[in-house]
Write a protein that holds these residues in place. Structure first.
Motif, PDB file in Angstrom:
ATOM      1  N   PHE A  96      -4.026  -1.351  -5.729  1.00 14.91           N
ATOM      2  CA  PHE A  96      -4.980  -0.258  -5.544  1.00 14.91           C
ATOM      3  C   PHE A  96      -4.299   0.802  -4.693  1.00 14.91           C
ATOM      4  O   PHE A  96      -3.887   0.537  -3.563  1.00 14.91           O
ATOM      5  CB  PHE A  96      -6.250  -0.764  -4.859  1.00 14.91           C
ATOM      6  N   SER A 149      -2.554  -3.642   2.901  1.00 16.43           N
ATOM      7  CA  SER A 149      -3.217  -4.944   3.008  1.00 16.43           C
ATOM      8  C   SER A 149      -3.051  -5.700   1.696  1.00 16.43           C
ATOM      9  O   SER A 149      -2.598  -5.143   0.693  1.00 16.43           O
ATOM     10  CB  SER A 149      -4.709  -4.775   3.339  1.00 16.43           C
ATOM     11  N   HIS A 192      -3.386  -9.369  -4.936  1.00 12.76           N
ATOM     12  CA  HIS A 192      -3.894  -7.996  -4.946  1.00 12.76           C
ATOM     13  C   HIS A 192      -3.371  -7.283  -3.695  1.00 12.76           C
ATOM     14  O   HIS A 192      -3.486  -7.805  -2.588  1.00 12.76           O
ATOM     15  CB  HIS A 192      -5.424  -7.985  -4.941  1.00 12.76           C
ATOM     16  N   GLN A 193      -2.817  -6.111  -3.887  1.00 11.55           N
ATOM     17  CA  GLN A 193      -2.300  -5.333  -2.762  1.00 11.55           C
ATOM     18  C   GLN A 193      -2.925  -3.941  -2.745  1.00 11.55           C
ATOM     19  O   GLN A 193      -3.236  -3.381  -3.800  1.00 11.55           O
ATOM     20  CB  GLN A 193      -0.777  -5.195  -2.843  1.00 11.55           C
ATOM     21  N   THR A 194      -3.070  -3.423  -1.528  1.00  6.49           N
ATOM     22  CA  THR A 194      -3.495  -2.035  -1.355  1.00  6.49           C
ATOM     23  C   THR A 194      -2.323  -1.243  -0.809  1.00  6.49           C
ATOM     24  O   THR A 194      -1.783  -1.579   0.251  1.00  6.49           O
ATOM     25  CB  THR A 194      -4.688  -1.938  -0.383  1.00  6.49           C
ATOM     26  N   TRP A 195      -1.913  -0.229  -1.561  1.00  7.32           N
ATOM     27  CA  TRP A 195      -0.878   0.686  -1.099  1.00  7.32           C
ATOM     28  C   TRP A 195      -1.560   1.978  -0.668  1.00  7.32           C
ATOM     29  O   TRP A 195      -2.570   2.385  -1.260  1.00  7.32           O
ATOM     30  CB  TRP A 195       0.130   1.004  -2.210  1.00  7.32           C
ATOM     31  N   VAL A 196      -1.007   2.614   0.330  1.00 10.25           N
ATOM     32  CA  VAL A 196      -1.632   3.831   0.855  1.00 10.25           C
ATOM     33  C   VAL A 196      -0.690   5.018   0.720  1.00 10.25           C
ATOM     34  O   VAL A 196       0.460   4.968   1.176  1.00 10.25           O
ATOM     35  CB  VAL A 196      -2.038   3.649   2.335  1.00 10.25           C
ATOM     36  N   ALA A 223      -4.551   3.720  -2.513  1.00 10.68           N
ATOM     37  CA  ALA A 223      -5.577   4.366  -1.691  1.00 10.68           C
ATOM     38  C   ALA A 223      -4.986   5.530  -0.904  1.00 10.68           C
ATOM     39  O   ALA A 223      -3.799   5.850  -1.008  1.00 10.68           O
ATOM     40  CB  ALA A 223      -6.190   3.342  -0.741  1.00 10.68           C
ATOM     41  N   ALA A 252      -7.496   5.506  -5.977  1.00 11.49           N
ATOM     42  CA  ALA A 252      -8.663   5.909  -5.196  1.00 11.49           C
ATOM     43  C   ALA A 252      -9.168   7.262  -5.689  1.00 11.49           C
ATOM     44  O   ALA A 252      -8.474   7.978  -6.412  1.00 11.49           O
ATOM     45  CB  ALA A 252      -8.294   5.982  -3.715  1.00 11.49           C
TER      46      ALA A 252
END
Length: 406
Positions: A296, A351, A360-364, A298, A403
């Motif tokens: 995801f 995260s 599952h990973q969140t990239w910013v 973000a 996002a």
């Protein structure tokens, strides 16, 4: 029946437990405002300052552990810290309050402690020798004793209930264990003072270095390169590593030492896997880990929500976001960090979680919400998004989601 000294007397006070520092602060303030001899109660300020610095050291280590974009390739345990562990370790700093109380009692009973010189090199040498010859073996045998069935079930199992080592895990223990730890940390300080070599700098140094190495051992990211032990083989007996201590949490009959594996070697409790596992983790640090199944992409919403990041304040980040007054003093610093991210940062791992066997990973994207509405910032944002998508494609990520503003 609850075992004695297995629960903290202020555990139901919540955040109000910090009122226990009130008498120290009040005494220091009264002395400064109304008494001629300000130095008489200087010990109150020293205790408060040491407590603050100890909390800061633990927080820095916590922040480092939660900066997954820096540590992900050097994780010892691959699973993340879950919310249950965060809740269980919520009051990790109880031991700092306990030791502040004991230090206050010592200063009241022995007023001469307030007249210690600022510096004495002999005090550092004496405290180091006392630590190696008394504190290390004392902790080793006390730790082994706490693994006996009764003491483990009623006391030490609390510390081992944390599945993933974290710097806050170092403080997650019962009052009895921390009283023993008070003796371990206090013997070198007391001994140096009784020898006539005590100093304020020695007390600060010993306590803060002690906490630093405790946090190091409970880090879930390996920080000691194995090349150090290749060049200096004997060093492996004088300093432990996060990998070394993590093995104690999985194979509990090994690696009992405080900081020096020498005592495990002497006690025949040194885990033979320690060196090989340490070498494997540090050797693999340059390689990419497991490819996420889902990413995801973000972005940061605003400056206040940025302070809700887990590498800022872990406990606060584990709760639903809301505006808190204690965040306001950190606003200028966060604003500066935002400017630095604008100029130099790349898309980073924020995260992750595992769901039904899938990662599952969140990239910013290092941009804040308002920047998306600046015409001159559009090109840079699009470049970050494009690079992140191409990188995910190269890695073999199956699904990437964006996002709203992305």
């Amino acid at each position: 029946m609850v075992a004695p000294l297995s629960a903290w007397p202020w555990e139901h006070l919540g955040i109000f437990k910090y009122i226990l520092y009130g008498p120290l602060a009040a005494k220091a303030w009264y002395s400064w405002m109304y008494e001629d001899n300000i130095l008489k109660d200087l010990w109150c300020i020293h205790i408060l300052l040491i407590c603050t610095l100890r909390g800061f050291i633990h927080q820095l280590w916590s922040s480092y552990n939660n900066m997954f974009f820096l540590t992900r390739n050097r994780w010892i345990k691959q699973q993340g810290v879950d919310f249950k562990q965060i809740d269980d370790e919520w009051d990790w700093d109880n031991f700092i309050i306990l030791q502040a109380m004991l230090a206050s009692m010592a200063c009241l009973i022995f007023p001469s402690l307030n007249t210690l010189p600022l510096w004495n090199l002999k005090g550092f040498i004496a405290s180091l020798l006392l630590h190696v010859t008394i504190s290390e073996p004392l902790y080793y045998w006390a730790h082994r004793f706490f693994h006996k069935p009764y003491l483990f079930n009623h006391y030490h199992s609390l510390h081992h209930s944390s599945p993933v080592p974290h710097p806050f895990t170092a403080g997650h223990a019962t009052p009895l264990e921390h009283l023993v730890l008070c003796a371990v940390i206090g013997i070198p300080i007391t001994g140096s003072i009784l020898m006539g070599y005590g100093s304020t700098a020695m007390i600060y140094g010993h306590v803060l270095v002690f906490d630093f190495f405790r946090c190091l051992g409970h880090s879930n990211a390996e920080v000691v390169p194995h090349e150090v032990f290749n060049k200096l083989p004997l060093l492996r007996y004088f300093i432990y590593t996060p990998t070394y201590h993590s093995l104690h949490h999985t194979e509990m009959e090994t690696n009992f030492c405080l900081f020096m594996p020498l005592f495990d070697a002497l006690g025949n409790t040194l885990n033979t896997k320690s060196l090989e596992l340490h070498k494997k983790i540090t050797s693999d640090s340059g390689k990419n880990g497991r490819v996420p199944d889902f990413v995801f992409l973000a972005h940061v919403v605003d400056i206040m929500s940025a302070m809700h990041a887990p590498f800022a304040l872990r406990s606060f980040a584990s709760t639903p976001f809301c505006m808190r007054m204690f965040l306001l003093p950190f606003w200028p610093l966060t604003f500066i960090i935002m400017l630095v991210m604008w100029g130099w940062s790349k898309t980073f791992l924020f995260s992750f979680y595992n769901l039904r066997g899938r990662l599952h990973q969140t990239w910013v994207v290092p941009r804040f919400g308002f920047q998306y509405f600046l015409p001159f910032a559009t090109k840079g944002i699009n470049k970050h998004i494009e690079e992140a998508i191409l990188r995910a494609d190269r890695l073999g990520v199956k699904v990437i989601s964006l996002a709203a503003l992305n």
